[in-house]
Motif scaffolding. Structure first.
Motif, PDB file in Angstrom:
ATOM      1  N   ASP A  12     -12.468  42.909  23.647  1.00  0.00           N
ATOM      2  CA  ASP A  12     -13.725  43.217  22.972  1.00  0.00           C
ATOM      3  C   ASP A  12     -13.940  42.184  21.866  1.00  0.00           C
ATOM      4  O   ASP A  12     -13.415  42.311  20.761  1.00  0.00           O
ATOM      5  CB  ASP A  12     -13.668  44.630  22.387  1.00  0.00           C
ATOM      6  CG  ASP A  12     -14.979  45.037  21.729  1.00  0.00           C
ATOM      7  OD1 ASP A  12     -15.901  44.205  21.650  1.00  0.00           O
ATOM      8  OD2 ASP A  12     -15.069  46.204  21.285  1.00  0.00           O
ATOM      9  N   ARG A  13     -14.725  41.161  22.162  1.00  0.00           N
ATOM     10  CA  ARG A  13     -14.921  40.075  21.207  1.00  0.00           C
ATOM     11  C   ARG A  13     -15.820  40.451  20.028  1.00  0.00           C
ATOM     12  O   ARG A  13     -15.917  39.693  19.065  1.00  0.00           O
ATOM     13  CB  ARG A  13     -15.466  38.837  21.947  1.00  0.00           C
ATOM     14  CG  ARG A  13     -14.431  38.202  22.871  1.00  0.00           C
ATOM     15  CD  ARG A  13     -15.002  37.036  23.650  1.00  0.00           C
ATOM     16  NE  ARG A  13     -13.941  36.364  24.417  1.00  0.00           N
ATOM     17  CZ  ARG A  13     -13.468  36.793  25.582  1.00  0.00           C
ATOM     18  NH1 ARG A  13     -13.975  37.897  26.114  1.00  0.00           N
ATOM     19  NH2 ARG A  13     -12.498  36.133  26.202  1.00  0.00           N
ATOM     20  N   SER A  14     -16.478  41.599  20.107  1.00  0.00           N
ATOM     21  CA  SER A  14     -17.315  42.022  18.972  1.00  0.00           C
ATOM     22  C   SER A  14     -16.471  42.396  17.765  1.00  0.00           C
ATOM     23  O   SER A  14     -16.996  42.502  16.651  1.00  0.00           O
ATOM     24  CB  SER A  14     -18.189  43.213  19.382  1.00  0.00           C
ATOM     25  OG  SER A  14     -17.411  44.384  19.576  1.00  0.00           O
ATOM     26  N   LYS A  15     -15.177  42.593  17.966  1.00  0.00           N
ATOM     27  CA  LYS A  15     -14.282  42.979  16.865  1.00  0.00           C
ATOM     28  C   LYS A  15     -13.560  41.778  16.252  1.00  0.00           C
ATOM     29  O   LYS A  15     -12.742  41.951  15.349  1.00  0.00           O
ATOM     30  CB  LYS A  15     -13.261  43.997  17.368  1.00  0.00           C
ATOM     31  CG  LYS A  15     -13.874  45.308  17.841  1.00  0.00           C
ATOM     32  CD  LYS A  15     -12.812  46.288  18.322  1.00  0.00           C
ATOM     33  CE  LYS A  15     -13.438  47.601  18.754  1.00  0.00           C
ATOM     34  NZ  LYS A  15     -12.412  48.566  19.250  1.00  0.00           N
ATOM     35  N   GLU A  16     -13.836  40.581  16.721  1.00  0.00           N
ATOM     36  CA  GLU A  16     -13.144  39.395  16.229  1.00  0.00           C
ATOM     37  C   GLU A  16     -13.649  38.987  14.842  1.00  0.00           C
ATOM     38  O   GLU A  16     -14.759  39.336  14.431  1.00  0.00           O
ATOM     39  CB  GLU A  16     -13.366  38.218  17.180  1.00  0.00           C
ATOM     40  CG  GLU A  16     -12.726  38.352  18.534  1.00  0.00           C
ATOM     41  CD  GLU A  16     -13.037  37.167  19.416  1.00  0.00           C
ATOM     42  OE1 GLU A  16     -12.189  36.800  20.236  1.00  0.00           O
ATOM     43  OE2 GLU A  16     -14.152  36.608  19.296  1.00  0.00           O
ATOM     44  N   HIS A  17     -12.837  38.184  14.174  1.00  0.00           N
ATOM     45  CA  HIS A  17     -13.227  37.530  12.918  1.00  0.00           C
ATOM     46  C   HIS A  17     -12.831  36.056  13.042  1.00  0.00           C
ATOM     47  O   HIS A  17     -11.712  35.665  12.696  1.00  0.00           O
ATOM     48  CB  HIS A  17     -12.536  38.191  11.717  1.00  0.00           C
ATOM     49  CG  HIS A  17     -12.925  39.619  11.531  1.00  0.00           C
ATOM     50  ND1 HIS A  17     -12.312  40.650  12.216  1.00  0.00           N
ATOM     51  CD2 HIS A  17     -13.876  40.204  10.747  1.00  0.00           C
ATOM     52  CE1 HIS A  17     -12.851  41.800  11.851  1.00  0.00           C
ATOM     53  NE2 HIS A  17     -13.808  41.552  10.963  1.00  0.00           N
ATOM     54  N   LEU A  18     -13.738  35.253  13.575  1.00  0.00           N
ATOM     55  CA  LEU A  18     -13.429  33.860  13.843  1.00  0.00           C
ATOM     56  C   LEU A  18     -13.325  33.067  12.545  1.00  0.00           C
ATOM     57  O   LEU A  18     -13.962  33.393  11.539  1.00  0.00           O
ATOM     58  CB  LEU A  18     -14.493  33.240  14.740  1.00  0.00           C
ATOM     59  CG  LEU A  18     -14.687  33.890  16.122  1.00  0.00           C
ATOM     60  CD1 LEU A  18     -15.695  33.093  16.942  1.00  0.00           C
ATOM     61  CD2 LEU A  18     -13.370  34.012  16.870  1.00  0.00           C
ATOM     62  N   VAL A  19     -12.509  31.992  12.616  1.00  0.00           N
ATOM     63  CA  VAL A  19     -12.321  31.103  11.470  1.00  0.00           C
ATOM     64  C   VAL A  19     -12.668  29.683  11.903  1.00  0.00           C
ATOM     65  O   VAL A  19     -12.997  29.430  13.066  1.00  0.00           O
ATOM     66  CB  VAL A  19     -10.877  31.180  10.935  1.00  0.00           C
ATOM     67  CG1 VAL A  19     -10.587  32.570  10.399  1.00  0.00           C
ATOM     68  CG2 VAL A  19      -9.854  30.820  12.031  1.00  0.00           C
ATOM     69  N   ALA A  20     -12.604  28.739  10.973  1.00  0.00           N
ATOM     70  CA  ALA A  20     -13.037  27.366  11.256  1.00  0.00           C
ATOM     71  C   ALA A  20     -12.267  26.746  12.414  1.00  0.00           C
ATOM     72  O   ALA A  20     -12.836  25.964  13.198  1.00  0.00           O
ATOM     73  CB  ALA A  20     -12.886  26.509  10.000  1.00  0.00           C
ATOM     74  N   SER A  21     -10.994  27.085  12.550  1.00  0.00           N
ATOM     75  CA  SER A  21     -10.199  26.473  13.621  1.00  0.00           C
ATOM     76  C   SER A  21     -10.553  27.017  15.003  1.00  0.00           C
ATOM     77  O   SER A  21     -10.031  26.535  16.007  1.00  0.00           O
ATOM     78  CB  SER A  21      -8.699  26.685  13.353  1.00  0.00           C
ATOM     79  OG  SER A  21      -8.386  28.058  13.303  1.00  0.00           O
TER      80      SER A  21
END
Length: 425
Positions: free
Chosen positions: A356-365
């Motif tokens: 479930d990608r809606s729960k992700e917290h992406l960062v610059a990398s």
């Protein structure tokens, strides 16, 4: 990414937008070893959520057909290979490798054969892989010939493994250079001399700077580790190339990995290695790669990654991930897993069948991951709306020139010069 976008990205069954995208490209169907030249039996192949049967004729030709017999849908995988054809067990219909109905014991042959042909798909076999094209049969594009196909077959090695997760999870692991020095810290110690500089740089530079560029075949990017070069005035750079939609070339070179969608929640993951200077069909090079990547028969058996395909029915859960917690507590192992493949697979499969990608917290990398998703989503929306696909496999960049690279990067140099044949767009 919301739920609808995640579904669009991951679902590849018949009638889906992404399913239409991936069917426009040649894809590895199975390793050649599954259909030996002598005494081979038909095999069931599942791709993109649909079932097929493959068999090898007496002349070596491979037939690749819909699994269902065109008579009443019986599974052809149970049938007999006869000459250059397969005979269905149910009523004895005999079908050639090109789909021609040769015999119909329970029907007037001339009547039923007229205008009837089983769905057969073009295949090509090269360097241990059988490729198939499942898209529109009126316009079959040429199959791309990649760099490893320029080597002698005995200088290449293909190992396929089974992952119980969606193919995009496997793909994103290949495009994520920031995890290499962390997740694979144990394996960096096993790098051979020609890869040792890369391993040392990854250990010193856990947070690389990413520079990304679109290409006509997909994209390539540089992971630059400042001050991690072999000299004081050099950075270290690792260039990864993604030949969309399936093939990723990973530094230092001589490696490509191909996650192929079996269905929405299962992936066939191909490891491809080549070396112009060393045989890989046996000997030290062969043994080292199996050990370093953790794809020995024992490890695959323990983890459930050994390729399996039930003759009929659904694919059962297979993967398990035993860890050596004693070694972890003793500081002898960071992950407790054996080999790069097991480490990557355990994390990808452990996310669930479809994360479930809606729960992700992406960062610059995560910039490469984010950009790749946008590329694939744009393609799915375009094709789903009836537009043309991007023809990634037939761009200006010769497929045999798509490559990864690594090495020192001086301040006055451009990393793109290390992959001069890639055509940017």
């Amino acid at each position: 990414m919301n739920h609808e976008e995640n579904e669009l990205l991951c679902r590849i069954g018949p009638g889906t937008a992404m399913g239409t995208v991936v069917r426009n490209y040649w894809v590895p169907a199975f390793p050649s070893t599954q259909l030996p030249m002598q005494n081979s039996d038909p095999i069931r192949v599942r791709l993109f959520g649909e079932n097929y049967v493959a068999f090898r004729g007496d002349d070596g030709t491979i037939g690749f057909l819909d699994e269902s017999c065109p008579h009443r849908g019986a599974p052809l995988v149970f049938g007999h290979q006869e000459g250059c054809a397969i005979r269905c067990l149910y009523h004895g219909w005999k079908i050639g490798t090109d789909g021609t109905i040769l015999e119909t014991p329970n029907a007037e042959a001339s009547a039923i054969r007229k205008g009837l042909k089983a769905n057969a798909y073009p295949v090509e076999e090269s360097h241990g892989l059988v490729w198939v094209y499942l898209g529109p049969q009126d316009t079959v594009p040429p199959r791309p010939k990649y760099v490893w196909e320029q080597e002698k077959p005995e200088h290449t090695l293909v190992v396929d493994v089974d992952w119980d997760c969606n193919w995009v999870q496997a793909l994103e692991g290949l495009l994520d250079s920031s995890h290499a020095g962390i997740l694979h810290a144990d394996i960096l110690k096993k790098f051979p001399p020609k890869m040792q500089a890369d391993g040392d740089a990854m250990k010193r530079g856990l947070l690389p700077r990413f520079e990304l560029e679109r290409t006509d075949f997909g994209l390539h990017y540089a992971a630059v580790r400042s001050g991690a070069g072999s000299t004081a005035d050099a950075d270290q750079v690792r260039i990864t190339a993604y030949a969309a939609p399936f093939v990723t070339f990973v530094p230092t070179g001589g490696m490509a990995f191909i996650p192929v969608p079996v269905d929405d929640t299962h992936t066939k993951f191909y490891n491809v290695w080549w070396d112009p200077d060393e045989r890989l069909d046996s000997g030290p090079g062969y043994e080292h790669r199996l050990d370093m990547w953790g794809v020995t028969e024992e490890i695959l058996r323990i983890t459930g990654m050994t390729p399996t395909m039930p003759p009929v029915g659904e694919i059962p859960p297979r993967n398990v991930w035993p860890q050596d917690r004693v070694a972890m507590r003793a500081g002898e192992s960071f992950t407790g897993f054996d080999g790069i493949t097991a480490e990557d697979a355990a994390l990808a499969v452990g996310m669930g069948p479809i994360v479930d990608r809606s729960k992700e917290h992406l960062v610059a990398s995560d910039i490469v991951i984010s950009r790749t998703r946008r590329i694939l989503l744009k393609e799915a929306r375009t094709v789903g709306a009836g537009g043309e696909h991007s023809k990634w496999q037939t761009g200006k960049t010769p497929p045999e020139k798509i490559t990864a690279a690594s090495g020192d990067l001086l301040a006055n140099k451009n990393w793109r010069d290390m992959v001069p044949d890639h055509v940017a767009i």
